[in-house]
Write a protein that holds these residues in place. Structure first.
Motif, PDB file in Angstrom:
ATOM      1  N   LYS A   1      19.261  13.819 135.600  1.00 56.87           N
ATOM      2  CA  LYS A   1      18.672  13.485 137.226  1.00 56.87           C
ATOM      3  C   LYS A   1      17.654  13.400 137.983  1.00 56.87           C
ATOM      4  O   LYS A   1      17.279  12.343 138.450  1.00 56.87           O
ATOM      5  CB  LYS A   1      19.837  14.242 137.866  1.00 56.87           C
ATOM      6  CG  LYS A   1      20.139  13.913 139.448  1.00 56.87           C
ATOM      7  CD  LYS A   1      20.693  15.098 140.339  1.00 56.87           C
ATOM      8  CE  LYS A   1      20.523  15.061 142.070  1.00 56.87           C
ATOM      9  NZ  LYS A   1      20.258  13.060 141.822  1.00 56.87           N
TER      10      LYS A   1
ATOM     11  N   THR B   1      15.035  12.551 135.926  1.00 56.06           N
ATOM     12  CA  THR B   1      14.188  11.453 135.532  1.00 56.06           C
ATOM     13  C   THR B   1      14.457  10.116 136.475  1.00 56.06           C
ATOM     14  O   THR B   1      13.832   9.382 136.599  1.00 56.06           O
ATOM     15  CB  THR B   1      14.991  11.294 134.490  1.00 56.06           C
ATOM     16  OG1 THR B   1      13.995  12.917 133.359  1.00 56.06           O
ATOM     17  CG2 THR B   1      13.689  10.267 133.368  1.00 56.06           C
ATOM     18  N   PHE B   2      15.927  10.270 136.347  1.00 51.75           N
ATOM     19  CA  PHE B   2      16.975   8.405 136.566  1.00 51.75           C
ATOM     20  C   PHE B   2      16.435   8.387 138.677  1.00 51.75           C
ATOM     21  O   PHE B   2      16.334   7.671 138.495  1.00 51.75           O
ATOM     22  CB  PHE B   2      18.441   8.366 136.991  1.00 51.75           C
ATOM     23  CG  PHE B   2      18.381   8.594 135.338  1.00 51.75           C
ATOM     24  CD1 PHE B   2      17.756   7.379 134.335  1.00 51.75           C
ATOM     25  CD2 PHE B   2      19.298   9.042 134.802  1.00 51.75           C
ATOM     26  CE1 PHE B   2      18.261   7.460 133.725  1.00 51.75           C
ATOM     27  CE2 PHE B   2      19.706   9.328 133.546  1.00 51.75           C
ATOM     28  CZ  PHE B   2      18.954   7.473 132.937  1.00 51.75           C
TER      29      PHE B   2
ATOM     30  N   VAL C   1      17.242   2.789 140.923  1.00 52.22           N
ATOM     31  CA  VAL C   1      17.841   3.808 139.857  1.00 52.22           C
ATOM     32  C   VAL C   1      18.511   5.094 140.916  1.00 52.22           C
ATOM     33  O   VAL C   1      17.751   5.654 140.923  1.00 52.22           O
ATOM     34  CB  VAL C   1      17.306   4.335 138.589  1.00 52.22           C
ATOM     35  CG1 VAL C   1      18.401   5.338 138.211  1.00 52.22           C
ATOM     36  CG2 VAL C   1      16.916   3.100 137.676  1.00 52.22           C
TER      37      VAL C   1
ATOM     38  N   CYS D   1      21.579   8.419 140.791  1.00 56.03           N
ATOM     39  CA  CYS D   1      22.228   9.464 140.060  1.00 56.03           C
ATOM     40  C   CYS D   1      22.725  10.190 140.719  1.00 56.03           C
ATOM     41  O   CYS D   1      22.114  11.567 141.412  1.00 56.03           O
ATOM     42  CB  CYS D   1      21.442  10.050 138.868  1.00 56.03           C
ATOM     43  SG  CYS D   1      22.456  10.538 137.465  1.00 56.03           S
TER      44      CYS D   1
ATOM     45  N   PRO E   1      23.599   6.761 135.637  1.00 58.08           N
ATOM     46  CA  PRO E   1      22.839   6.370 137.082  1.00 58.08           C
ATOM     47  C   PRO E   1      23.593   4.886 137.259  1.00 58.08           C
ATOM     48  O   PRO E   1      23.748   4.328 136.264  1.00 58.08           O
ATOM     49  CB  PRO E   1      21.140   6.917 136.696  1.00 58.08           C
ATOM     50  CG  PRO E   1      22.093   6.712 134.912  1.00 58.08           C
ATOM     51  CD  PRO E   1      23.132   7.812 134.780  1.00 58.08           C
TER      52      PRO E   1
ATOM     53  N   LEU F   1      22.267   1.330 138.306  1.00 57.54           N
ATOM     54  CA  LEU F   1      20.684   0.430 138.473  1.00 57.54           C
ATOM     55  C   LEU F   1      20.790  -0.547 139.940  1.00 57.54           C
ATOM     56  O   LEU F   1      21.724  -1.204 139.265  1.00 57.54           O
ATOM     57  CB  LEU F   1      21.005  -0.116 136.895  1.00 57.54           C
ATOM     58  CG  LEU F   1      20.974   0.983 135.704  1.00 57.54           C
ATOM     59  CD1 LEU F   1      20.581   0.241 135.048  1.00 57.54           C
ATOM     60  CD2 LEU F   1      19.723   1.826 135.886  1.00 57.54           C
TER      61      LEU F   1
ATOM     62  N   HIS G   1      25.660   0.240 135.642  1.00 57.12           N
ATOM     63  CA  HIS G   1      25.943   1.336 135.169  1.00 57.12           C
ATOM     64  C   HIS G   1      25.401   2.041 133.852  1.00 57.12           C
ATOM     65  O   HIS G   1      25.568   0.566 133.247  1.00 57.12           O
ATOM     66  CB  HIS G   1      26.424   2.772 135.815  1.00 57.12           C
ATOM     67  CG  HIS G   1      26.911   2.731 136.933  1.00 57.12           C
ATOM     68  ND1 HIS G   1      27.446   1.834 138.059  1.00 57.12           N
ATOM     69  CD2 HIS G   1      27.024   3.657 138.217  1.00 57.12           C
ATOM     70  CE1 HIS G   1      27.334   2.021 139.444  1.00 57.12           C
ATOM     71  NE2 HIS G   1      27.411   3.151 139.118  1.00 57.12           N
TER      72      HIS G   1
ATOM     73  N   SER H   1      13.070  11.079 128.462  1.00 55.06           N
ATOM     74  CA  SER H   1      12.767  10.600 129.591  1.00 55.06           C
ATOM     75  C   SER H   1      11.986   9.582 129.807  1.00 55.06           C
ATOM     76  O   SER H   1      11.886   8.626 130.591  1.00 55.06           O
ATOM     77  CB  SER H   1      12.727  11.892 130.753  1.00 55.06           C
ATOM     78  OG  SER H   1      13.952  12.403 131.140  1.00 55.06           O
TER      79      SER H   1
ATOM     80  N   HIS I   1      11.912   1.226 131.612  1.00 52.39           N
ATOM     81  CA  HIS I   1      12.465   0.845 132.636  1.00 52.39           C
ATOM     82  C   HIS I   1      11.530   0.299 133.630  1.00 52.39           C
ATOM     83  O   HIS I   1      11.530  -1.536 134.038  1.00 52.39           O
ATOM     84  CB  HIS I   1      12.870   2.076 133.761  1.00 52.39           C
ATOM     85  CG  HIS I   1      14.042   1.466 135.496  1.00 52.39           C
ATOM     86  ND1 HIS I   1      14.933   0.690 135.233  1.00 52.39           N
ATOM     87  CD2 HIS I   1      13.368   1.949 136.306  1.00 52.39           C
ATOM     88  CE1 HIS I   1      15.467   0.540 136.526  1.00 52.39           C
ATOM     89  NE2 HIS I   1      14.112   1.051 136.863  1.00 52.39           N
TER      90      HIS I   1
END
Lengths: 499, 499
Positions: B391, B393-394, B400, B402, B413, B415, B462, B478, B485
């Protein structure tokens, strides 16, 4: 968040209720009346009323005695050793385990686990782990002398998934038909009904040892077509269940040509391929027949060949393992079968491993070979003796005749049931052979399946019995059966069929 | 017997041909055009194009890195010991084996095999061996504090068969609907399509942590009814897949009452019941909720609760084991489910045994308890740390967001995909999140599933990702994800969405 009973706006909901109040809802959330009627109408005789009653008896008696449950048969040691090692990977490098397990079992387990990083506890490819599919393909190649592409191969939870996938894919509505032998294994009638198609019967000729004759096939297909039906596929069970015959190669070629001419998929149920007992008979796969015809058929008749770990000399039926191989299937159709298999994620790994083991057992010179060969030969020769004994027993009984049990695990003797017994059954709204089998169970504990569960020519009656009871019990079982039969015949013989 | 080409009488066949010549036959024996189109149209995203490509990569790389394949996770030792012993019965009385296996594992294997005379190689009852169903029932009773009747219990090959049986039984035609959460696990959309029904979506509220709100449910049911549809059942996935939420008990009661009011079967997918990570959250089964409501609902809402050995801290997914329990099902309907299960003969025995083990693990004081508890706690606490890390990380990435991974094994998550990327995807006739996931796989080897495979509100995108990569790799995964990303965003950000 809204709580139950809260309304977004009352006028909105009032409107909704006004609009929807005329829609008829089912009066009950769940009742058999509102189920899919194909489910309700499907029948599955081998696990029907008699099997259920027998299970209840077994529960009482705490002893195993049932259809398809070869309790006397010890498993093949090598297979179980490999499976046991695969379950508990630590054993591979355990010094004590090296004293329990032969080196080729440890080696085989290591080979499999090296090829399956997640072991038996992780999903494999939906068609089965590549290392295991390769072993099955090798076994098929050794059997037929023709190459087997693992892309055409699916490992499955028993042979049944192949039947489900084919029926589900081929049947679009009740106008689509599948040609099925009668008598047939009720998996076919059940799945055809479940998936909303029509079973188109073709009768096997009891007087010709249950071989298939073309005239009946042609008439059935012609009649169906006149009624606007599409005939999609033909099921052949070889060796036969419940009928125990082994098809002659000539007969197999005829059937392939028939599929070619009529544009049918050939579904070859070959799960009893290692169960051959009759002198001069041998198993020839439909794939081998197809490959060696060398004409149009070889490259165009779509064939699906099914096999299973549940039969043979290993009988690992509780593990659920099998495979099917597709020949002459368009890539797009294989893609659909792949999708269907992926919806079940993957077949169970221990079934996959066992399938690979049965297709690639120990070879001469390997440490486990001698024991493996002895176990295999003991079982097959015992089954052969039982096949003879069962036929002889039935033939000795008044009003009973039995074709030779050439292969598979069953006898399907024909009974002449006295008219009074037929009448008595009709009064109970039951089939006469059902009543016979139920009385047999009640009086002797012997489990059989009535011929009506497999289909039979009108006016004929049969029972299916296995050749699986322990050989040491076979004579006693035969004697009990004979005694019951005499009593049954005596009871009804002197009645005239009316009350 | 007639040979091929022989005719019964030529005039008979001439007549037949004249009569049948007008019937249109399919031009090919087998093509995707003539398959059942429900099969062709069914989709199964978790084993879709990305999973296939990933499998191809794995084959090349000879390393395990895939969705749902927890390769770093060692199996629970006690479970594997019992399974290994059950495979090879001779070990039970082997002195060397007594030095390898703890006494409670040997004792447990003996208990199971005593209750299953044919062992793991023989068919059991179609609903599962009684000795094992009793163990599962005990586990359910210990969990809920309410009795469990083994007559209501089916052991199965994973949780999927319960879904197949319910869909097959409930869906009569395309007018029958099943309410499904969106996002949903694609097993539901696939089986509803396969069996010819209609998926009626209800959207989970991302802004409320993916809880369910009634207003959407009511609107959907009302709209469907106005269109002449019958709504048959409601699927609830708790903890959520792919959304990771754990339902509040209040919310569960609302859903039960909704089913009561609308006359629906409640299908509770509870396979992640031991995967709870969020503080203050706990799993409450729908059966417990139903039993403790103490009103009409308790005795009338039909509930099917599903569980699996594939998830939890054991993750024995390749073995295929599960169960379902039916509450408030009429006997006649249970008879139909029994018949459906009997058509597959029985679930695989090693899956049945593993299901019994997970519901009845070692207890404090038993020799294997300490190791078992350590293995369980290590895995669950590691999954909890990974849930937090994923979570975080996102949330740290641009565009992003999450929701908290409260339970299950997934993060989902959201996007914000730049318009240029949406346009580029449309040009390829692909979904934007599919393109994102495919590029992610190609550039990093990380396997995810696009949100479009699970369903998502129009205009939102997502990805589903698991929290299963080895914890030691999590930071690196990650970092790779974040780097990808940023590159993806940079690539499309400065484009204006038109070519």
């Amino acid at each position: 968040m809204l709580a139950y009973g809260d309304r977004r706006t009352s006028s909105y909901d009032d409107l909704l209720e006004t609009l929807t109040s005329h829609i008829k809802r089912e009066p009950e959330a769940l009742s058999v009346k509102t189920l899919n009627q194909n489910v309700v109408e499907a029948e599955y005789a081998v696990r029907g009323a008699i099997a259920i009653k027998s299970a209840a008896y077994q529960q009482q008696l705490k002893e195993g005695k049932g259809d398809d449950l070869p309790f006397d048969k010890k498993p093949i040691t090598f297979f179980r050793q490999v499976l046991s090692l695969c379950e508990y990977r630590e054993l591979l490098d355990n010094e004590l385990a090296a004293q329990i397990y032969p080196p080729d079992a440890i080696e085989r387990a290591r080979q499999y686990l090296d090829g399956i990083p997640g072991g038996v506890g992780a999903y494999s490819e939906s068609k089965g782990a590549v290392v295991l599919r390769k072993q099955v393909a090798q076994g098929i190649e050794a059997r037929d002398g023709h190459p087997c592409d693992i892309d055409n191969l699916w490992l499955t939870d028993g042979a049944s998934p192949a039947v489900h996938y084919c029926m589900k894919s081929l049947l679009r509505n009740e106008h689509d038909c599948i040609l099925c032998p009668i008598p047939q294994y009720p998996l076919y009638s059940a799945t055809i009904k479940l998936y909303g198609g029509t079973l188109l019967p073709y009768y096997l000729e009891e007087s010709e040892g249950w071989q298939t004759t073309l005239d009946n096939l042609r008439v059935q297909v012609g009649t169906a077509r006149r009624q606007g039906k599409q005939v999609r596929a033909m099921v052949v069970i070889n060796p036969g269940n419940p009928t125990g015959q082994v098809l002659d190669r000539d007969n197999q070629e005829l059937l392939v040509r028939f599929c070619k001419e009529e544009g049918l998929v050939l579904m070859a149920d070959e799960v009893y391929q290692t169960n051959i007992y009759a002198e001069g008979k041998s198993f020839v796969s439909f794939k081998k027949v197809l490959m060696e015809m060398g004409d149009d058929c070889t490259t165009s008749v779509p064939l699906v060949s099914m096999n299973s770990i549940s039969k043979g000399f290993f009988g690992e039926c509780g593990r659920r393992g099998g495979y099917f191989e597709c020949i002459n299937f368009p890539k797009e159709v294989k893609d659909q079968l792949y999708k269907l298999s992926s919806i079940s994620l993957c077949p169970n790994l221990s079934g996959q491993i066992c399938m690979a083991l049965t297709m690639n057992p120990p070879k001469p010179g390997e440490p486990s070979y001698e024991l493996f060969a002895k176990e295999r030969d003991d079982i097959l020769s015992s089954l052969k003796r039982r096949a003879v004994l069962v036929k002889e027993t039935f033939d000795s009984l008044e009003g009973v005749s039995c074709t030779t049990v050439e292969g598979s695990m069953y006898a399907f003797p024909r009974l002449t049931i006295p008219p009074a017994a037929v009448k008595a059954a009709a009064d109970q709204d039951k089939q006469p052979d059902f009543v016979y089998c139920m009385e047999l169970l009640d009086k002797t504990g012997i489990v059989t399946v009535p011929g009506s569960g497999f289909g039979q020519e009108k006016g004929t009656f049969h029972v299916r019995t296995t050749i699986l009871p322990p050989e040491s019990d076979m004579q006693a079982v035969s004697d009990k059966f004979a005694e019951f039969h005499k009593g049954f015949m005596a009871k009804y013989k002197n009645q005239n069929g009316s009350k």
